[in-house]
Scaffold this active site. Structure first.
Site, short mmCIF file in Angstrom:
data_model
loop_
_atom_site.label_atom_id
_atom_site.label_comp_id
_atom_site.label_asym_id
_atom_site.label_seq_id
_atom_site.Cartn_x
_atom_site.Cartn_y
_atom_site.Cartn_z
N THR A 105 3.57 8.50 5.89
CA THR A 105 4.18 8.98 4.65
C THR A 105 5.27 8.00 4.20
O THR A 105 5.94 7.39 5.02
CB THR A 105 4.81 10.37 4.89
OG1 THR A 105 3.80 11.25 5.36
CG2 THR A 105 5.43 10.93 3.63
N ASN A 130 2.87 1.06 6.00
CA ASN A 130 1.48 0.67 5.89
C ASN A 130 0.94 0.45 7.30
O ASN A 130 1.47 -0.37 8.04
CB ASN A 130 1.34 -0.60 5.05
CG ASN A 130 -0.09 -0.88 4.64
OD1 ASN A 130 -1.00 -0.89 5.46
ND2 ASN A 130 -0.29 -1.11 3.35
N HIS A 161 -0.93 0.61 -7.51
CA HIS A 161 -1.56 1.72 -6.79
C HIS A 161 -2.23 2.67 -7.77
O HIS A 161 -2.02 2.59 -8.98
CB HIS A 161 -0.53 2.49 -5.95
CG HIS A 161 -0.17 1.80 -4.67
ND1 HIS A 161 0.77 0.80 -4.60
CD2 HIS A 161 -0.63 1.96 -3.40
CE1 HIS A 161 0.87 0.38 -3.35
NE2 HIS A 161 0.03 1.07 -2.61
N LYS A 165 -0.32 8.25 -6.91
CA LYS A 165 0.83 7.93 -6.05
C LYS A 165 2.12 8.41 -6.70
O LYS A 165 2.35 8.16 -7.89
CB LYS A 165 0.90 6.43 -5.77
CG LYS A 165 1.94 6.06 -4.72
CD LYS A 165 1.76 4.65 -4.22
CE LYS A 165 2.80 4.28 -3.17
NZ LYS A 165 2.76 5.15 -1.99
N GLY A 171 6.05 2.12 -0.42
CA GLY A 171 6.70 1.86 0.87
C GLY A 171 6.39 0.48 1.40
O GLY A 171 7.24 -0.18 2.01
#
Length: 273
Positions: A105, A130, A161, A165, A171
């Site tokens: 997350t 990731n 993305h 998202k 992140g």
């Protein structure tokens, strides 16, 4: 018989967000992993009591539940790709039950990150923006480039993305910024620029810029641009899908097998430190 006794005991894994896109892919991957098995599936009350594999066309023998303790009762580790508020709710229960965590997350604030670090005093946690192997190798390449190009090059991070998202920058983009800033002896908090609009003046060469694109079904594209006088260097990682995140998550599950406590990331899992 001796051969059978040497087979590893499968790690019992629970999946949060079991009805989401990542959740379904994780459940399918666990189905085919010889050293892991699905032991719990968490999702909202509307999906409760369904078999976790039903939407994938197989019977997993594990029912989806919405109550955390019930979903974690038979699990050793929880894989979580949900949202920060859900992760924080799961964190306390995992700490109480001694269940390890693999957290993919993103979007945590500083207080939430501190709470995760505090929980890691009692349970082992892998947290990474990731989980892909390739993108973590890319982080290493960025650190090398940043050390060599710390002066004379402007640094911009561009990420794209899918439309679903909910956080920006991603992140992964933030991690790229942190890796670059650290390599140059800076703190990202002091040099990041997240938005430009109107009369901005000349670019401050000490800053690291971010740009976010949202649209369609883009799984995740990240480019770091080092722009100097007469040259540009671009380091790009593109994800074609979520399969790399899934396989990285299972590697993290295996890494945690003999860890009692501590906060780790994919550099630890992949031996990149």
């Amino acid at each position: 018989m001796d051969f059978l006794t040497t087979l590893p005991v499968p790690r019992r894994v629970a999946v949060a967000g079991a009805t989401g896109r990542m959740g379904r892919m994780l459940i399918d991957a666990l189905r085919h992993a010889p050293d892991c098995r699905l032991a719990g599936a968490l999702a909202g009350a509307s999906a409760a009591n369904q078999d976790a594999g039903a939407v994938l066309g197989f019977d997993s023998g594990v029912k989806i539940v919405s109550e955390l303790r019930a979903g974690l009762a038979d699990s050793q580790v929880l894989i979580d790709f949900t949202r920060p508020e859900a992760t924080m709710a799961q964190l306390g229960v995992c700490r109480e039950l001694g269940v390890q965590l693999v957290i993919g997350t993103t979007g945590f604030d500083e207080a939430q990150k501190a709470a995760i670090a505090d929980a890691a005093r009692d349970i082992a946690i892998v947290m990474a923006p990731n989980m892909g192997v390739g993108v973590n190798v890319t982080f290493q390449l960025l650190a090398m480039a940043a050390k060599m190009l710390s002066t004379g090059h402007d640094i911009e991070i561009i990420e794209a993305h899918h439309r679903h998202k909910i956080d920006a920058p991603s992140g992964t983009a933030l991690k790229m910024g942190e890796v670059i800033a650290e390599a140059m002896g800076r703190d990202l908090k002091d040099c990041a620029v997240y938005a430009r609009e109107g009369f901005t003046g000349e670019r401050d060469p000490s800053t690291i810029g971010f740009a976010s694109i949202r649209g369609g079904d883009i799984a995740g594209d990240h480019t770091v641009l080092f722009a100097g006088a007469g040259e540009r260097i671009e380091i790009t990682h593109r994800s074609a899908g979520r399969a790399s995140y899934v396989q990285g998550s299972l590697r993290a599950v295996r890494f945690l097998a003999d860890r009692k406590a501590g906060l780790f990331d994919m550099f630890d899992v992949l031996g990149l430190r």
